[in-house]
Design an enzyme around this catalytic site. Structure first.
Site, PDB file in Angstrom:
ATOM      1  N   ASP A  13       7.772  -9.753   5.661  1.00  0.00           N
ATOM      2  CA  ASP A  13       5.736  -9.630   6.425  1.00  0.00           C
ATOM      3  C   ASP A  13       6.138  -8.003   6.747  1.00  0.00           C
ATOM      4  OD1 ASP A  13       3.274  -7.953   7.026  1.00  0.00           O
ATOM      5  OD2 ASP A  13       2.547 -11.129   7.991  1.00  0.00           O
ATOM      6  N   VAL A  14       6.597  -6.993   5.969  1.00  0.00           N
ATOM      7  CA  VAL A  14       6.720  -5.785   7.215  1.00  0.00           C
ATOM      8  C   VAL A  14       6.254  -5.347   8.688  1.00  0.00           C
ATOM      9  CG1 VAL A  14       7.751  -4.871   4.586  1.00  0.00           C
ATOM     10  CG2 VAL A  14       5.297  -4.902   5.211  1.00  0.00           C
ATOM     11  N   ASN A  35       8.889  -0.025   0.254  1.00  0.00           N
ATOM     12  CA  ASN A  35       8.034   0.380  -1.143  1.00  0.00           C
ATOM     13  C   ASN A  35       6.736  -0.857  -0.417  1.00  0.00           C
ATOM     14  OD1 ASN A  35       6.567   0.280  -4.165  1.00  0.00           O
ATOM     15  ND2 ASN A  35       7.128  -2.537  -3.433  1.00  0.00           N
ATOM     16  N   TYR A  71      -5.087   5.438   3.311  1.00  0.00           N
ATOM     17  CA  TYR A  71      -4.578   5.474   2.853  1.00  0.00           C
ATOM     18  C   TYR A  71      -3.645   7.041   2.445  1.00  0.00           C
ATOM     19  CZ  TYR A  71      -1.530   4.932  -1.748  1.00  0.00           C
ATOM     20  OH  TYR A  71      -0.570   4.240  -2.378  1.00  0.00           O
ATOM     21  N   LYS A  97      -0.016   8.339   4.026  1.00  0.00           N
ATOM     22  CA  LYS A  97       1.748   8.131   2.941  1.00  0.00           C
ATOM     23  C   LYS A  97       1.909   9.919   3.488  1.00  0.00           C
ATOM     24  CE  LYS A  97       1.621   4.966   0.500  1.00  0.00           C
ATOM     25  NZ  LYS A  97       2.906   4.438   0.598  1.00  0.00           N
ATOM     26  N   THR A 140      -1.114  -0.497 -11.597  1.00  0.00           N
ATOM     27  CA  THR A 140      -0.549  -2.192 -10.812  1.00  0.00           C
ATOM     28  C   THR A 140      -1.592  -2.737 -10.111  1.00  0.00           C
ATOM     29  OG1 THR A 140      -0.232  -1.054  -8.739  1.00  0.00           O
ATOM     30  CG2 THR A 140       1.583  -0.566 -10.086  1.00  0.00           C
TER      31      THR A 140
HETATM   32  P1  NAI Z   1       1.526  -3.886  -5.712  1.00  0.00           P
HETATM   33  O1  NAI Z   1      -0.121  -4.194  -4.958  1.00  0.00           O
HETATM   34  O2  NAI Z   1       1.596  -3.621  -6.988  1.00  0.00           O
HETATM   35  O3  NAI Z   1       2.736  -3.958  -4.797  1.00  0.00           O
HETATM   36  C1  NAI Z   1       2.832  -3.723  -3.713  1.00  0.00           C
HETATM   37  C2  NAI Z   1       3.634  -4.768  -2.963  1.00  0.00           C
HETATM   38  O4  NAI Z   1       3.712  -4.868  -1.542  1.00  0.00           O
HETATM   39  C3  NAI Z   1       2.710  -5.970  -3.313  1.00  0.00           C
HETATM   40  O5  NAI Z   1       4.143  -6.793  -4.010  1.00  0.00           O
HETATM   41  C4  NAI Z   1       2.383  -7.042  -1.889  1.00  0.00           C
HETATM   42  O6  NAI Z   1       2.528  -8.137  -2.307  1.00  0.00           O
HETATM   43  C5  NAI Z   1       3.426  -5.717  -1.173  1.00  0.00           C
HETATM   44  N1  NAI Z   1       2.906  -6.133  -0.455  1.00  0.00           N
HETATM   45  C6  NAI Z   1       1.391  -5.656   0.741  1.00  0.00           C
HETATM   46  N2  NAI Z   1       1.748  -5.601   2.138  1.00  0.00           N
HETATM   47  C7  NAI Z   1       3.335  -6.687   2.155  1.00  0.00           C
HETATM   48  C8  NAI Z   1       3.546  -7.007   3.651  1.00  0.00           C
HETATM   49  N3  NAI Z   1       2.732  -6.603   5.278  1.00  0.00           N
HETATM   50  N4  NAI Z   1       4.441  -7.071   4.053  1.00  0.00           N
HETATM   51  C9  NAI Z   1       5.566  -7.476   2.690  1.00  0.00           C
HETATM   52  N5  NAI Z   1       5.420  -7.079   1.381  1.00  0.00           N
HETATM   53  C10 NAI Z   1       3.677  -6.326   0.955  1.00  0.00           C
HETATM   54  O7  NAI Z   1       1.277  -1.773  -5.868  1.00  0.00           O
HETATM   55  P2  NAI Z   1       1.544  -0.626  -5.795  1.00  0.00           P
HETATM   56  O8  NAI Z   1       1.666   0.163  -7.090  1.00  0.00           O
HETATM   57  O9  NAI Z   1       2.834  -1.821  -6.948  1.00  0.00           O
HETATM   58  O10 NAI Z   1       2.371   0.168  -4.284  1.00  0.00           O
HETATM   59  C11 NAI Z   1       3.728  -0.296  -4.469  1.00  0.00           C
HETATM   60  C12 NAI Z   1       3.735   1.032  -2.948  1.00  0.00           C
HETATM   61  O11 NAI Z   1       3.752   2.202  -4.409  1.00  0.00           O
HETATM   62  C13 NAI Z   1       2.265   1.087  -2.469  1.00  0.00           C
HETATM   63  O12 NAI Z   1       3.696   1.726  -1.428  1.00  0.00           O
HETATM   64  C14 NAI Z   1       1.942   2.236  -2.797  1.00  0.00           C
HETATM   65  O13 NAI Z   1       1.295   1.884  -2.323  1.00  0.00           O
HETATM   66  C15 NAI Z   1       2.548   3.335  -3.579  1.00  0.00           C
HETATM   67  N6  NAI Z   1       2.432   4.132  -4.430  1.00  0.00           N
HETATM   68  C16 NAI Z   1       1.588   3.571  -6.047  1.00  0.00           C
HETATM   69  C17 NAI Z   1       1.077   4.308  -6.334  1.00  0.00           C
HETATM   70  C18 NAI Z   1       0.082   3.321  -7.971  1.00  0.00           C
HETATM   71  O14 NAI Z   1      -0.662   4.313  -8.412  1.00  0.00           O
HETATM   72  N7  NAI Z   1       0.288   2.530  -8.589  1.00  0.00           N
HETATM   73  C19 NAI Z   1       0.655   5.006  -6.593  1.00  0.00           C
HETATM   74  C20 NAI Z   1       1.548   5.793  -4.906  1.00  0.00           C
HETATM   75  C21 NAI Z   1       2.307   5.519  -4.460  1.00  0.00           C
END
Ligand code: NAI
Length: 256
Positions: free
Chosen positions: A66-67, A93, A163, A167, A198
């Protein structure tokens, strides 16, 4: 297809590897030859992803993480080190979104975004750097930290203020950490993806508003997650030895 950059000999921790971009990168890193640690709270999901990497011939292990919790971050690095040795490649990430007009978003939701998307990145990078420095990164120059930003760091939108602000903070954190660790053999770079479907936003993209959002992009499409492959592999690999404190936008021109 063989990944363009090799991560042979690297030990990589990817936070938030239970879904979306993180799970995708974990598989990619496994195929590129890294020993992969998949960190997330949902260990059943990371176990499954790690199993797929092993089945494909890679090395991978799920670690509970848990980050937002410093103790959990330390424990995850301990588990990682015990299994695979010093983590030299880190992808911060993990992230969440709690969208809504700022006048409606609860203080709790606002804080959750700050804790995960900013403090979580800070704690992940800092603990990794402490261990890298102790393990001699100053001499080896092996440290690679990649932060996940977003094009929202540059945009002014209606409904994701915290958010977007976090970022932007991550990108500035990256530049500052890069400066701080420039003589310690640790490179810190930030990748800013465009909108990728996602779990973070899949529900939204099923709505009329989501479809209208896609139509508003110049190329009328979401960014493919695979568009991140080469940029992130590069920042994670030996090829980026002389690249630190930089940022790369991978958004199919969505922000323009
Ligand atoms: P997602 O919701 O599929 O993945 C996010 C992951 O972070 C999940 O596996 C979740 O369980 C994990 N997570 C959340 N809180 C956590 C915690 N406290 N400790 C450990 N793990 C935790 O979303 P996605 O889209 O894959 O996002 C990944 C990264 O990319 C994020 O930082 C997001 O802000 C960034 N991002 C995503 C974009 C998009 O359009 N999907 C665009 C730009 C950035």
């Amino acid at each position: 297809m063989k990944p363009r950059y090799s991560l042979e000999g690297r030990t990589a921790l990817i936070t938030g590897a239970s879904s979306g971009i993180g799970a995708h990168l974990a598989a990619l890193f496994g195929a590129a030859g890294a020993r992969v640690l998949l960190g997330a709270r949902r260990k059943d999901r990371t176990e499954e992803e790690a199993g797929k990497i092993r089945a494909a011939g890679g090395e991978a292990l799920a670690v509970e993480l848990d980050v937002t919790d410093e103790g959990s971050v330390i424990a995850a690095y301990d588990a990682a080190e015990k299994a695979f040795g010093t983590v030299d490649t880190i992808v911060a990430n993990a992230g969440i979104s709690r969208d809504g007009r700022s006048t409606d978003v609860s203080a709790g939701d606002m804080q959750a975004v700050v804790d995960t998307n900013f403090s979580g990145v800070y704690l992940t990078a800092r603990e990794g750097a402490r261990r890298l420095i102790a393990a001699g990164s100053r001499e080896s120059g092996a440290g690679r930290i990649v932060l996940l930003g977003s094009i929202t760091s540059f945009a002014n939108h209606n409904g994701d203020a915290t958010y977007a602000a976090m970022k932007a903070a991550v990108a500035h954190l990256g530049r500052n950490l890069a400066r701080e660790w420039v003589r310690m053999g640790i490179n810190v770079n930030t990748v800013h993806p465009g909108y990728i479907e996602t779990e973070l936003n899949a529900d939204f993209y099923k709505t009329e508003g989501g479809e209208a959002h896609i139509r508003s992009f110049h190329r009328r499409r979401l960014t493919a997650v695979e568009a991140l492959d080469d940029p992130i592999l590069f920042f994670a690999s030996d090829a980026s030895a002389m690249v630190t404190g930089s940022e790369l936008i991978v958004d199919d021109g969505q922000r323009l």
